[in-house]
Design an enzyme around this catalytic site. Structure first.
Site, PDB file in Angstrom:
ATOM      1  N   HIS A 157      84.441 -79.478  19.982  1.00 39.32           N
ATOM      2  CA  HIS A 157      83.177 -79.137  19.292  1.00 39.32           C
ATOM      3  C   HIS A 157      82.417 -78.051  20.056  1.00 39.32           C
ATOM      4  O   HIS A 157      81.188 -77.976  19.971  1.00 39.32           O
ATOM      5  CB  HIS A 157      82.280 -80.368  19.121  1.00 39.32           C
ATOM      6  CG  HIS A 157      82.987 -81.553  18.529  1.00 39.32           C
ATOM      7  ND1 HIS A 157      82.967 -81.837  17.181  1.00 39.32           N
ATOM      8  CD2 HIS A 157      83.768 -82.506  19.099  1.00 39.32           C
ATOM      9  CE1 HIS A 157      83.688 -82.930  16.953  1.00 39.32           C
ATOM     10  NE2 HIS A 157      84.208 -83.349  18.109  1.00 39.32           N
ATOM     11  N   SER A 278      78.405 -49.100  24.354  1.00 43.38           N
ATOM     12  CA  SER A 278      77.500 -48.937  23.211  1.00 43.38           C
ATOM     13  C   SER A 278      76.903 -47.542  23.262  1.00 43.38           C
ATOM     14  O   SER A 278      76.621 -47.017  24.338  1.00 43.38           O
ATOM     15  CB  SER A 278      76.391 -49.983  23.295  1.00 43.38           C
ATOM     16  OG  SER A 278      75.256 -49.552  22.573  1.00 43.38           O
ATOM     17  N   LYS A 284      76.050 -52.394  27.814  1.00 45.56           N
ATOM     18  CA  LYS A 284      77.025 -53.139  27.019  1.00 45.56           C
ATOM     19  C   LYS A 284      78.469 -52.881  27.444  1.00 45.56           C
ATOM     20  O   LYS A 284      78.846 -51.774  27.791  1.00 45.56           O
ATOM     21  CB  LYS A 284      76.894 -52.776  25.521  1.00 45.56           C
ATOM     22  CG  LYS A 284      75.647 -53.298  24.851  1.00 45.56           C
ATOM     23  CD  LYS A 284      75.536 -54.829  24.833  1.00 45.56           C
ATOM     24  CE  LYS A 284      76.529 -55.465  23.882  1.00 45.56           C
ATOM     25  NZ  LYS A 284      76.185 -55.171  22.492  1.00 45.56           N
ATOM     26  N   GLU A 291      87.878 -58.244  19.087  1.00 45.17           N
ATOM     27  CA  GLU A 291      87.189 -58.417  17.803  1.00 45.17           C
ATOM     28  C   GLU A 291      88.055 -57.892  16.657  1.00 45.17           C
ATOM     29  O   GLU A 291      88.116 -58.476  15.572  1.00 45.17           O
ATOM     30  CB  GLU A 291      85.844 -57.692  17.821  1.00 45.17           C
ATOM     31  CG  GLU A 291      84.854 -58.291  18.800  1.00 45.17           C
ATOM     32  CD  GLU A 291      83.671 -57.358  19.028  1.00 45.17           C
ATOM     33  OE1 GLU A 291      82.758 -57.353  18.186  1.00 45.17           O
ATOM     34  OE2 GLU A 291      83.676 -56.612  20.030  1.00 45.17           O
TER      35      GLU A 291
END
Ligand code: ARG
Length: 462
Positions: A157, A278, A284, A291
């Site tokens: 979970h 970024s 970043k 992804e």
């Protein structure tokens, strides 16, 4: 437009818009090699059946071989305004050897031909995907070895569950990828049947030795039924399913490392070479490749779903709808190939932060070990679960964990706790008491790693 193979039946040339709509050559050119391979064998079967004389058979064999060599040497040559790859090869053959070339298609239909091409294609291309899976599995094995006895929390979970070895977590991904390897192997075996001899749907009237053809083309068997053969694309769906499930696994890997390389977890460091920046926020370090892998899983699943819908509702026999099998198949293959490459590269270059994973592996997630301690002193598990639950509640309220308890405090919680409780309630002790071979017990994990290495060394699955 080149004259279609079926122009004799018609008074007028096809309307370019309608013809262009049905053209598959821009994508089925990828079957070029398989189409020629299949035709070379077909010509031999025709000669054996006495349909082709020795001179024509030799001319066809030489012509096809020259076409194959040319196309292999210069893939950009395999192009033109032909309807499909079968028409292209036949046109080239006739241009080279004349009339003998016109005899090649005797007793054969493009329906069985396209199926045989696709089966040959999968048979030769699936091992390439399996090789990439093996590379990725080896990367996980290497990382598992490097992780040594580092500890981390496992999650259910997405909440801390129990301590595990980092290597156990890494090998969990290798285990899933091994199933993908096996699943691709069975997809390959499903495709491994000869359809030639089925004709357009009813079988061929010529004396074709299908056993000879199957052997000649390396197929393990001949299909059972010519009508089924011309309708059947189950092997494509099976392949798309195997690819989709592998992409689901890569997506899980991607998601795990997107989380675990982020600031909140900080378990692993993403290599600079695996990250992007970024354009606006200078701090970043984005996990773009992971992804994208996660995103591309959707695309592969879409191909499977779309193709199942294409097949659903078709009547028995070849239907042109089946031409829609190729683009999803090729794209699924390409998607899995690049995703495996990207995943292997990112995982290979990860750096573990064992201090952070170790810290996260201690604390209240040792509650099951505390409960098991009481069980070892004779308390029924249900009762110990309750006792420890109450301890957890008090510790949480005080912002403390088990490690901070003095012996007196342990005793107050329950008089079954003895002097030795502290050494039982550590993450390292927790993994050591696991006993089963699939567990995170350090000896079990060492064996699992050795077994993975042995599997890799055996050159598994072809
Ligand atoms: N391009 C077709 C396909 O991909 C080849 C088979 C054509 N057969 C036919 N009867 N039109 O399925």
């Amino acid at each position: 437009m080149s004259k279609p193979l079926w122009s004799g039946r018609f008074d007028s040339a096809p309307d370019p818009a309608a013809f262009d709509f049905g053209v598959s050559f821009p994508f089925d050119r990828r079957l070029f090699e398989d189409d020629v391979t299949g035709s070379l064998a077909w010509a031999e079967a025709l000669a054996k059946a006495g349909v082709l004389d020795a001179t024509d058979a030799r001319a066809i064999a030489e012509g096809l071989q020259a076409i194959l060599d040319r196309g292999r040497q210069d893939p950009s040559w395999v192009t033109g305004d032909d309807e499909d790859v079968h028409s292209f090869v036949e046109r080239q053959l006739v241009e080279r050897i004349g009339d003998a070339g016109r005899r090649l298609h005797t007793g054969r239909s493009r329906n069985e031909q396209v199926s045989v091409d696709l089966r040959l294609y999968l048979r030769r291309r699936i091992p390439r995907l399996q090789e990439k899976l093996r590379t990725t599995i080896a990367v996980f094995a290497d990382q598992a070895e490097q992780a040594g006895d580092a500890l981390m929390p496992s999650y259910t979970h997405l909440r801390r569950a129990m301590p595990v070895l980092v290597s156990h977590f890494l090998l969990s991904h290798a285990a899933a990828l091994r199933r993908d390897h096996a699943r691709l192997e069975s997809a390959r075996e499903e495709a491994n049947a000869l359809t030639l001899g089925s004709g357009a749907i009813a079988g061929t009237g010529y004396d074709i030795d299908t056993t000879f053809l199957a052997n000649r083309l390396g197929f393990s068997r001949v299909v059972l039924n010519s009508m089924d053969a011309s309708s059947d694309r189950d092997f494509v769906a099976t392949f798309l399913h195997a690819v989709s499930l592998s992409m689901v696994h890569l997506s899980r890997i991607a998601e795990d490392f997107i989380l675990m390389t982020g600031e909140e977890f900080g378990f692993f460091e993403l290599a600079d070479s695996s990250a992007t920046g970024s354009s606006m926020m200078p701090q970043k370090k984005n996990p773009d490749p992971l992804e994208l892998v996660r995103g591309k899983a959707g695309r592969a699943i879409g191909h499977l779903t779309g193709f199942l819908v294409t097949m659903k509702g078709l009547p028995t026999g070849y239907n042109k709808d089946l031409q829609e099998d190729k683009e999803p198949l090729f794209d699924a293959e390409d998607t899995l190939a690049v995703s495996l490459d990207a995943t292997a590269s990112v995982v290979r270059n990860l750096t573990l932060h064992p201090a952070r994973t170790g810290r996260a592996a201690s604390g209240l997630l040792l509650a099951t070990d505390v409960a098991d301690y009481l069980v070892s002193r004779g308390m029924p598990f249900r009762q110990s679960h309750e006792v420890v639950g109450a301890m957890v509640r008090r510790l949480l309220a005080q912002g403390r964990d088990f490690e901070s308890l003095s012996l007196d405090e342990w005793r107050q919680a329950h008089d079954l706790f003895g002097d030795d409780v502290k050494q039982h309630v550590t993450a390292a002790a927790s993994v050591k008491v696991r006993k089963t071979p699939q567990s995170t017990n350090p000896d079990a994990v060492r064996s699992a790693l050795a077994e993975t290495r042995a599997w890799l060394a055996s050159g598994n699955g072809g």
